[in-house]
Design a protein around this motif. Structure first.
Motif, mmCIF file in Angstrom:
data_model
loop_
_atom_site.group_PDB
_atom_site.id
_atom_site.type_symbol
_atom_site.label_atom_id
_atom_site.label_comp_id
_atom_site.label_asym_id
_atom_site.label_seq_id
_atom_site.Cartn_x
_atom_site.Cartn_y
_atom_site.Cartn_z
ATOM 1 N N ILE A 44 -3.717 3.444 -2.259
ATOM 2 C CA ILE A 44 -4.445 4.649 -1.876
ATOM 3 C C ILE A 44 -5.625 4.283 -0.985
ATOM 4 C CG2 ILE A 44 -5.713 4.596 -4.073
ATOM 5 C CD1 ILE A 44 -5.856 7.707 -3.855
ATOM 6 N N GLY A 45 -5.745 4.989 0.133
ATOM 7 C CA GLY A 45 -6.861 4.803 1.047
ATOM 8 C C GLY A 45 -7.830 5.959 0.930
ATOM 9 N N VAL A 46 -9.122 5.628 0.903
ATOM 10 C CA VAL A 46 -10.163 6.649 0.728
ATOM 11 C C VAL A 46 -11.275 6.436 1.770
ATOM 12 C CG1 VAL A 46 -9.740 6.990 -1.729
ATOM 13 C CG2 VAL A 46 -11.326 5.231 -0.999
ATOM 14 N N PRO A 47 -11.920 7.519 2.218
ATOM 15 C CA PRO A 47 -13.003 7.389 3.199
ATOM 16 C C PRO A 47 -14.325 7.046 2.539
ATOM 17 C CG PRO A 47 -12.596 9.697 2.751
ATOM 18 C CD PRO A 47 -11.599 8.936 1.931
ATOM 19 N N SER A 48 -14.426 5.816 2.042
ATOM 20 C CA SER A 48 -15.630 5.427 1.312
ATOM 21 C C SER A 48 -15.696 3.916 1.176
ATOM 22 C CB SER A 48 -15.637 6.064 -0.080
ATOM 23 O OG SER A 48 -14.628 5.480 -0.876
ATOM 24 N N VAL A 49 -16.784 3.460 0.591
ATOM 25 C CA VAL A 49 -16.911 2.063 0.202
ATOM 26 C C VAL A 49 -16.152 1.875 -1.103
ATOM 27 C CG1 VAL A 49 -18.536 0.268 -0.522
ATOM 28 C CG2 VAL A 49 -19.116 1.781 1.368
ATOM 29 N N VAL A 50 -15.459 0.731 -1.220
ATOM 30 C CA VAL A 50 -14.615 0.482 -2.389
ATOM 31 C C VAL A 50 -14.885 -0.915 -2.932
ATOM 32 C CG1 VAL A 50 -12.236 0.301 -3.233
ATOM 33 C CG2 VAL A 50 -12.796 1.969 -1.452
ATOM 34 N N ASP A 51 -15.009 -1.028 -4.242
ATOM 35 C CA ASP A 51 -14.941 -2.327 -4.891
ATOM 36 C C ASP A 51 -13.455 -2.646 -4.995
ATOM 37 O OD1 ASP A 51 -14.591 -4.385 -6.844
ATOM 38 O OD2 ASP A 51 -16.527 -3.915 -7.730
ATOM 39 N N VAL A 52 -12.965 -3.454 -4.051
ATOM 40 C CA VAL A 52 -11.520 -3.658 -3.923
ATOM 41 C C VAL A 52 -10.941 -4.325 -5.157
ATOM 42 C CG1 VAL A 52 -9.735 -4.812 -2.580
ATOM 43 C CG2 VAL A 52 -11.650 -3.724 -1.413
ATOM 44 N N GLU A 53 -11.640 -5.296 -5.705
ATOM 45 C CA GLU A 53 -11.116 -6.025 -6.871
ATOM 46 C C GLU A 53 -10.947 -5.119 -8.078
ATOM 47 O OE1 GLU A 53 -12.230 -9.891 -9.690
ATOM 48 O OE2 GLU A 53 -13.269 -9.582 -7.777
ATOM 49 N N LEU A 54 -11.949 -4.278 -8.335
ATOM 50 C CA LEU A 54 -11.903 -3.398 -9.503
ATOM 51 C C LEU A 54 -11.352 -2.015 -9.171
ATOM 52 C CD1 LEU A 54 -15.317 -4.293 -11.192
ATOM 53 C CD2 LEU A 54 -13.034 -5.163 -11.745
ATOM 54 N N TYR A 84 -9.039 -8.467 6.103
ATOM 55 C CA TYR A 84 -10.354 -8.957 5.698
ATOM 56 C C TYR A 84 -11.275 -7.765 5.515
ATOM 57 C CZ TYR A 84 -14.813 -11.261 5.416
ATOM 58 O OH TYR A 84 -16.042 -11.674 4.963
ATOM 59 N N ALA A 85 -11.669 -7.508 4.274
ATOM 60 C CA ALA A 85 -12.536 -6.377 3.972
ATOM 61 C C ALA A 85 -13.937 -6.809 3.584
ATOM 62 C CB ALA A 85 -11.935 -5.533 2.845
ATOM 63 N N GLY A 86 -14.108 -8.101 3.252
ATOM 64 C CA GLY A 86 -15.396 -8.566 2.766
ATOM 65 C C GLY A 86 -15.554 -8.286 1.287
ATOM 66 N N PRO A 87 -16.481 -8.976 0.622
ATOM 67 C CA PRO A 87 -16.635 -8.804 -0.835
ATOM 68 C C PRO A 87 -17.065 -7.408 -1.243
ATOM 69 C CG PRO A 87 -18.438 -10.118 0.072
ATOM 70 C CD PRO A 87 -17.415 -9.975 1.155
ATOM 71 N N ASN A 88 -17.666 -6.649 -0.329
ATOM 72 C CA ASN A 88 -18.121 -5.292 -0.635
ATOM 73 C C ASN A 88 -17.353 -4.234 0.144
ATOM 74 O OD1 ASN A 88 -20.452 -6.178 -2.312
ATOM 75 N ND2 ASN A 88 -21.136 -7.044 -0.359
ATOM 76 N N CYS A 89 -16.223 -4.634 0.736
ATOM 77 C CA CYS A 89 -15.414 -3.722 1.543
ATOM 78 C C CYS A 89 -16.217 -3.182 2.722
ATOM 79 C CB CYS A 89 -14.883 -2.561 0.693
ATOM 80 S SG CYS A 89 -13.479 -1.689 1.401
ATOM 81 N N GLY A 90 -17.168 -3.985 3.202
ATOM 82 C CA GLY A 90 -18.031 -3.526 4.278
ATOM 83 C C GLY A 90 -17.756 -4.162 5.623
ATOM 84 N N ALA A 91 -16.782 -5.078 5.686
ATOM 85 C CA ALA A 91 -16.478 -5.714 6.967
ATOM 86 C C ALA A 91 -15.910 -4.690 7.946
ATOM 87 C CB ALA A 91 -15.484 -6.854 6.772
ATOM 88 N N GLY A 92 -16.308 -4.805 9.190
ATOM 89 C CA GLY A 92 -15.800 -3.899 10.209
ATOM 90 C C GLY A 92 -16.615 -2.639 10.413
ATOM 91 N N GLU A 93 -17.771 -2.554 9.786
ATOM 92 C CA GLU A 93 -18.604 -1.363 9.969
ATOM 93 C C GLU A 93 -19.435 -1.499 11.248
ATOM 94 O OE1 GLU A 93 -18.445 1.397 8.448
ATOM 95 O OE2 GLU A 93 -17.109 0.822 6.820
ATOM 96 N N PHE A 94 -18.730 -1.711 12.355
ATOM 97 C CA PHE A 94 -19.407 -1.869 13.637
ATOM 98 C C PHE A 94 -20.194 -0.617 14.020
ATOM 99 C CE2 PHE A 94 -15.425 -4.387 13.903
ATOM 100 C CZ PHE A 94 -15.991 -5.653 13.974
#
Length: 279
Positions: free
Chosen positions: A61-71, A145-155
């Motif tokens: 599921i994809g959502v328009p938000s920040v996600v803790d991917v692991e949990l 690659y999403a980064g540990p906080n799912c914040g990678a790519g927030e150019f």
């Protein structure tokens, strides 16, 4: 292997069963955006209930938000005020007894392109979703690659001029800077209006600068443009490339390919792709 892909958008939730390269019928439901956390979850259940079966391997599921991917925890979902912190992965796994993968919608976009679209066989690439905002998903060495906080790519959030890149490199640019509606500017450009074409060229210059930022940080072989603004590509392409060619590494520019997405339902397909990316 059957995977359910769910695309949770600003107003609707859409899902389908993805089997290999094939996608089944789409189930859609309008989201009660002003509802409680549980009421919005009921909208999710409605779609999944229509798709789930004994042979379904997983749910993405994809959502328009920040996600803790692991949990699989979703934070501050855009346009859904009640979804401040939703443990979506645990909730859906407890209910449906299959693995659930949750990620940002821009990450799902690039996964959709990687597994089903123009990004097949491309090892390193970036997807830019250009609509009312500017989002991005990144593939490095064949892996999201999403980064540990799912914040990678927030150019789009990077400081630029007196605001940030999203302010100048999205469909909101016309309203942000000139108080004009993007749809009207697009129509005017289609009719050859000189002022509208100038505005698109200006936006293209800003977008070219944003792509230079992408090149300096990730140096991808391919950049795929998605979102509504890419439909106007012919109006900003020239100005965009003029800025990109000012990159200090001309060989990188020579090797760079920029494509427009032609993949329908990339959000659903990319959400299903979250399972394959986990393997």
């Amino acid at each position: 292997m059957k995977i359910i892909g769910i695309d949770l958008g600003a107003t609707n939730i859409r899902g389908a069963v993805v089997t290999g390269d094939a996608m089944g019928d789409i189930i859609s439901r309008r989201i009660n955006t002003k509802g409680t956390e549980e009421q919005v979850l009921e909208d999710v259940y409605f779609v999944v209930d229509k798709l789930i079966g004994k042979d379904v391997k997983a749910i993405g599921i994809g959502v328009p938000s920040v996600v803790d991917v692991e949990l699989g925890i979703v934070y501050d979902v855009v346009h859904i005020p009640s979804w401040k912190e939703v443990h979506l992965k645990q909730i859906l796994e407890d209910k449906y007894k299959v693995p659930v993968f949750v990620n940002n919608d821009a990450n799902c976009f690039i996964l959709g392109e990687y597994y089903f679209g123009k990004g097949k066989s491309i090892k390193n690439m970036v997807g830019l979703t250009i609509g009312t905002g500017l989002g991005a998903g990144i593939i490095i060495n064949n892996q999201l690659y999403a980064g540990p906080n799912c914040g990678a790519g927030e150019f789009g959030c990077v400081d630029y001029l007196d605001n940030n890149y999203e302010f100048y490199c999205s469909g909101s640019f016309f309203n942000n800077v000139y108080g004009l509606g993007g749809q009207q500017v697009f129509k005017d450009a289609q009719n050859g209006d000189a002022r509208a074409l100038e505005l698109y060229a200006e936006m293209g210059t800003h977008l070219g600068n944003a792509i230079k930022l992408v090149m300096y940080t990730y140096d991808p072989a391919l950049i795929i443009l998605g979102g509504s603004v890419q439909l106007a590509y012919e109006y900003f392409e020239k100005a965009m490339w003029e800025r990109i060619r000012t990159l200090v590494y001309p060989k990188s520019v020579e090797r760079l390919t920029i494509e427009r997405s032609e993949l329908e339902n990339s959000g659903i397909l990319g959400a299903a792709g979250l399972y394959f990316d986990s393997l």
